[in-house]
Design an enzyme around this catalytic site. Structure first.
Site, short mmCIF file in Angstrom:
data_model
loop_
_atom_site.label_atom_id
_atom_site.label_comp_id
_atom_site.label_asym_id
_atom_site.label_seq_id
_atom_site.Cartn_x
_atom_site.Cartn_y
_atom_site.Cartn_z
N ARG A 21 0.72 -1.04 0.03
CA ARG A 21 0.10 -0.12 -0.11
C ARG A 21 0.81 1.14 0.15
NH1 ARG A 21 -2.34 3.49 3.97
NH2 ARG A 21 -4.24 4.09 3.41
N GLU A 22 1.22 1.43 -1.06
CA GLU A 22 2.10 2.91 -1.29
C GLU A 22 1.21 3.94 -2.18
OE1 GLU A 22 4.89 3.05 0.08
OE2 GLU A 22 4.75 0.93 0.85
N ASN A 70 -2.61 -2.91 -3.05
CA ASN A 70 -3.77 -1.89 -2.66
C ASN A 70 -4.13 -1.09 -3.99
OD1 ASN A 70 -4.60 0.95 -1.87
ND2 ASN A 70 -4.81 -0.42 -0.22
N SER A 72 -12.32 -2.72 2.25
CA SER A 72 -12.42 -2.09 3.30
C SER A 72 -13.56 -1.86 3.86
CB SER A 72 -11.54 -0.57 3.52
OG SER A 72 -10.26 -0.84 3.16
N THR A 132 -1.49 6.57 10.86
CA THR A 132 -1.39 6.09 9.57
C THR A 132 -2.41 6.42 8.53
OG1 THR A 132 -0.37 4.10 10.50
CG2 THR A 132 -0.99 3.70 8.12
N LYS A 133 -3.48 6.53 8.89
CA LYS A 133 -4.92 6.92 8.08
C LYS A 133 -4.91 8.18 8.22
CE LYS A 133 -8.28 5.20 5.47
NZ LYS A 133 -8.30 4.04 4.51
N GLY A 188 -4.94 1.34 14.38
CA GLY A 188 -4.25 1.46 15.65
C GLY A 188 -3.85 0.33 16.65
N SER A 207 1.68 0.45 11.15
CA SER A 207 2.79 1.06 11.55
C SER A 207 3.53 0.25 12.64
CB SER A 207 2.20 2.43 12.48
OG SER A 207 1.42 2.30 13.45
N LYS A 242 -20.99 1.40 35.67
CA LYS A 242 -22.03 1.51 36.79
C LYS A 242 -23.30 1.77 36.42
CE LYS A 242 -22.68 4.50 39.14
NZ LYS A 242 -24.29 4.47 39.21
N THR A 282 -26.79 -1.14 40.51
CA THR A 282 -27.13 -0.99 42.05
C THR A 282 -28.62 -1.15 42.28
OG1 THR A 282 -27.71 1.54 41.20
CG2 THR A 282 -25.17 1.09 42.04
N ALA A 297 -28.46 11.76 42.86
CA ALA A 297 -27.14 11.58 42.50
C ALA A 297 -26.63 10.76 43.54
CB ALA A 297 -26.58 13.01 42.57
N1 LIG Z 1 -33.85 0.25 48.36
C1 LIG Z 1 -32.44 0.22 48.52
N2 LIG Z 1 -31.78 -0.26 49.61
C2 LIG Z 1 -30.42 -0.25 49.62
N3 LIG Z 1 -29.70 0.46 49.01
C3 LIG Z 1 -30.10 1.08 48.08
C4 LIG Z 1 -31.37 1.02 47.91
N4 LIG Z 1 -31.64 1.88 46.68
C5 LIG Z 1 -30.67 2.16 46.13
N5 LIG Z 1 -29.53 1.97 47.01
C6 LIG Z 1 -28.27 2.35 46.90
O1 LIG Z 1 -28.20 3.72 46.71
C7 LIG Z 1 -27.35 4.03 45.65
C8 LIG Z 1 -27.81 4.50 44.27
O2 LIG Z 1 -28.64 3.32 43.58
P1 LIG Z 1 -29.75 3.43 42.69
O3 LIG Z 1 -30.68 4.34 43.14
O4 LIG Z 1 -29.95 2.22 42.21
O5 LIG Z 1 -28.85 4.37 41.53
P2 LIG Z 1 -29.23 5.70 40.55
O6 LIG Z 1 -29.21 6.72 41.96
O7 LIG Z 1 -28.03 5.86 39.64
O8 LIG Z 1 -30.68 5.57 39.91
C9 LIG Z 1 -26.39 2.59 45.33
O9 LIG Z 1 -25.14 2.64 46.24
C10 LIG Z 1 -27.38 1.57 46.00
O10 LIG Z 1 -26.75 0.42 46.53
C1 LIG Z 2 -31.77 14.17 38.22
C2 LIG Z 2 -30.60 14.04 37.24
N1 LIG Z 2 -30.97 14.57 35.78
C3 LIG Z 2 -30.01 14.17 35.05
S1 LIG Z 2 -28.62 13.64 35.95
C4 LIG Z 2 -29.59 13.35 37.36
C5 LIG Z 2 -28.95 12.85 38.49
C6 LIG Z 2 -28.95 11.45 38.43
O1 LIG Z 2 -28.32 10.76 39.38
P1 LIG Z 2 -28.54 9.51 40.16
O2 LIG Z 2 -28.08 8.29 38.69
O3 LIG Z 2 -27.57 9.12 40.84
O4 LIG Z 2 -29.67 9.04 40.61
MG LIG Z 3 -27.58 6.51 38.22
#
Ligand SMILES: Nc1ncnc2c1ncn2[C@@H]1O[C@H](COP(=O)(O)OP(=O)(O)O)[C@@H](O)[C@H]1O
Ligand SMILES: Cc1ncsc1CCOP(=O)(O)O
Ligand SMILES: [Mg+2]
Length: 538
Positions: free
Chosen positions: A44-45, A74, A113, A144-145, A180, A209, A365, A415, A461
């Protein structure tokens, strides 16, 4: 006489004399590569005049004959015909396959390709008389590309193309991955790339490469050959026995290390989580930095023990997420990925899938809704970012978490009242062309629980902050230590703090404050044997 059905595609060298190191020539590089296990060569030149190209082709052909390795040209069907090469490789913008076949006749090899599913459909429609093999890619970015028209697709993207080859019944078509590819990612690519039914794996890998630009091309080829023949994928040291004593000991060490090295945890996270996540990171002896400023990502990733938390909760610009992921992958620093609200909207689905297709994550997660969707086990899409009411079936959660861990070769965490953690990184074997063995069900998994803590699901959160916690601990470990155990430690620590906080708080408002206090306390005391969360292997 070439029997094109017996071609060995396992280590396919594509030449590029613009990258030759001083003291080498195109022929010298090809010769040592052939001596060290290359099984197919493509000339490939792109920047060579026809006359010189033909001269080079004849010289390389002589070498290939000596090693009984086929030579592919090529693009230039005329050159291939002129020197009676073994085949031609064309790109999507080159001569149409039907014309190439008419010119070359039925016995020569035609390679194409391919980067999109519709291209697989086209080759399938042409039947076995069309394309003999495809170069699938690009897998990773490469210099390379120049000005590539396609985005890197990662192992997941390549797997999807294999799926398409299966569903279109193009069983004759051989496959190599390209783009890559280097010794540090090839075993993972070979291990990870397979069609969903497990029946199709790659027939080989193609490099430019890694051999052509190497001052010791023989050694480079030998290294690649050994990786392919070894057929093993190893991410970290083998899984240590998961006894209680071992877990406590590891957890203590992990917390201790986190205190000592104080990982820098770059958060690209949603606005809701930013303040909470930063405080939790500080409580865990680590340094949070919230940054979405692309030019500083590289510098941040170079800080010892830097870790990236990539959370798509309020959807940072795609280019920012992608850039951060590339930078941390290139720096070989861990990324914890939290695809918040993965399938809540088509925009989120598309964005998260693109990230997943390309990147490699230390940990993925999600809540039950997210993990079920990621595993394609969720009926319908998520209603929002919270888990909703889908989460009661623990065996379904385990199955989904295993699928996610296996598919993305990551530590996957789902979770809920019970947190499921599955190790998809522990290694395994691959076989070129023979389909993939094993699968998700055999992966090691644990459940972490501390009873029902409803308030944990009632603050926003809380899942995102588990992401911060995982990132802190994962940032502290060395390459040799086991990622899975670090994630289990983080999940146990967080759940234990949640339990304590739920007993101390007066409602969901004060729970947030108590959670930070409890994390701070457990982390500072560092007595994992007292943590209330229970870990059980399943
Ligand atoms: N009913 C419950 N009992 C015990 N732990 C919980 C429960 N619900 C959520 N958790 C914990 O809270 C955190 C957030 O989990 P989850 O509510 O599933 O996620 P997200 O906030 O992303 O929706 C994790 O650490 C989970 O282990
Ligand atoms: C309410 C909301 N809206 C966009 S991100 C966010 C937080 C989500 O947090 P978690 O996944 O830990 O519940
Ligand atoms: Mg979440």
């Amino acid at each position: 006489m070439l029997d094109k059905n017996k071609v060995d595609y396992s280590l396919y060298l594509v030449t590029d004399s613009t990258m030759l190191p001083p003291g080498t020539t195109l022929e010298s590089q090809v010769e040592v590569a052939l001596q060290n296990g290359v099984t197919l060569v493509q000339l490939r030149e792109k920047e060579t005049d026809t006359k010189v190209f033909i001269e080079q082709a004849l010289k390389v052909q002589k070498l290939c004959h000596k090693f009984q390795v086929p030579l592919i040209i090529n693009d230039r069907v005329d050159v291939a015909l002129a020197i009676d090469a073994d085949g031609v490789h064309v790109g999507q913008d080159d001569m149409p396959i039907k014309m190439v076949r008419q010119l070359l006749g039925p016995d020569k090899i035609i390679g194409w390709s391919v980067g999109h599913e519709h291209e697989v459909e086209q080759l399938a429609a042409m039947g076995p008389g069309g394309v003999d093999y495809v170069g699938l890619g690009m897998v990773y970015p490469t210099l390379t590309k120049k000005n590539p028209k396609k985005a890197p697709m990662g192992p997941r993207g390549v797997s999807k193309l294999l799926d398409k080859l299966q569903s279109t019944k193009a069983e004759w078509c051989r496959t190599v991955a390209i783009g890559g590819l280097h010794p540090d990612n090839i075993p993972r690519v070979l291990y990870q790339v397979a069609s969903s039914d497990g029946k199709r794996t790659l027939d080989g890998i193609s490099v430019v490469s890694d051999i052509m630009a190497s001052p010791d091309a023989g050694n480079a080829a030998q290294t690649l050959r050994a990786l392919i023949d070894d057929a093993r994928f190893q991410y970290a040291e083998g899984l240590s026995p998961f006894t209680k004593e071992y877990s406590f000991e590891f957890a203590r060490k992990c917390v201790q290390q986190t205190t000592e090295v104080s990982p820098l945890v770059q958060h690209i996270t949603n606005k809701v989580h930013q303040n909470f996540g930063a405080n939790i990171t500080l409580a865990l002896g680590s340094s949070p930095i919230m940054s979405e400023v692309e030019p500083e990502f590289e510098e941040l990733s170079q800080v010892p023990h830097a870790t990236l938390l990539l959370n798509t909760g309020t959807v940072a610009p795609f280019s920012t997420l992608l850039h951060a992921m590339r930078v941390y992958n290139a720096a070989r620093r861990p990324i914890v990925f939290d695809p918040v609200g993965y399938s809540a909207t088509s925009t989120r689905l598309e964005l998260n899938n693109q990230l997943l297709a390309y990147g490699q994550f230390a940990c993925i997660k999600g809540n039950v809704g997210e993990i079920l969707s990621l595993a394609d086990l969720n009926k319908g899409k998520m209603r929002g970012v919270d888990a909703g009411s889908v989460g009661s079936d623990i065996s379904l959660c385990v199955e989904a978490t295993k699928i996610v861990a296996y598919r993305y070769r990551t530590v996957a965490v789902c979770t809920g009242q019970q947190d499921v953690i599955v190790d998809g990184t522990c290694g395994g074997t691959f076989r070129l062309s023979e389909g993939s063995a094993g699968g998700a069900s055999a992966l090691p998994a644990v459940i972490v629980e501390a009873g029902e803590i409803p308030v944990m699901g009632k603050i926003t959160a809380s899942g995102c902050s588990l992401g911060s916690t995982i990132a802190c601990l994962v940032g502290s470990i060395s390459d040799k230590q086991h990622l899975f155990h670090a994630v289990v430690t983080a999940v146990c620590l967080y759940k234990s703090a949640g339990k304590i906080a739920s007993e101390r708080c007066h409602g969901s408002g004060s729970f947030q404050v108590e959670l930070i206090d409890a994390l701070d306390q457990l982390f500072t005391e560092n007595h994992p044997e007292n943590w209330v969360a229970n870990v059980s292997r399943i």
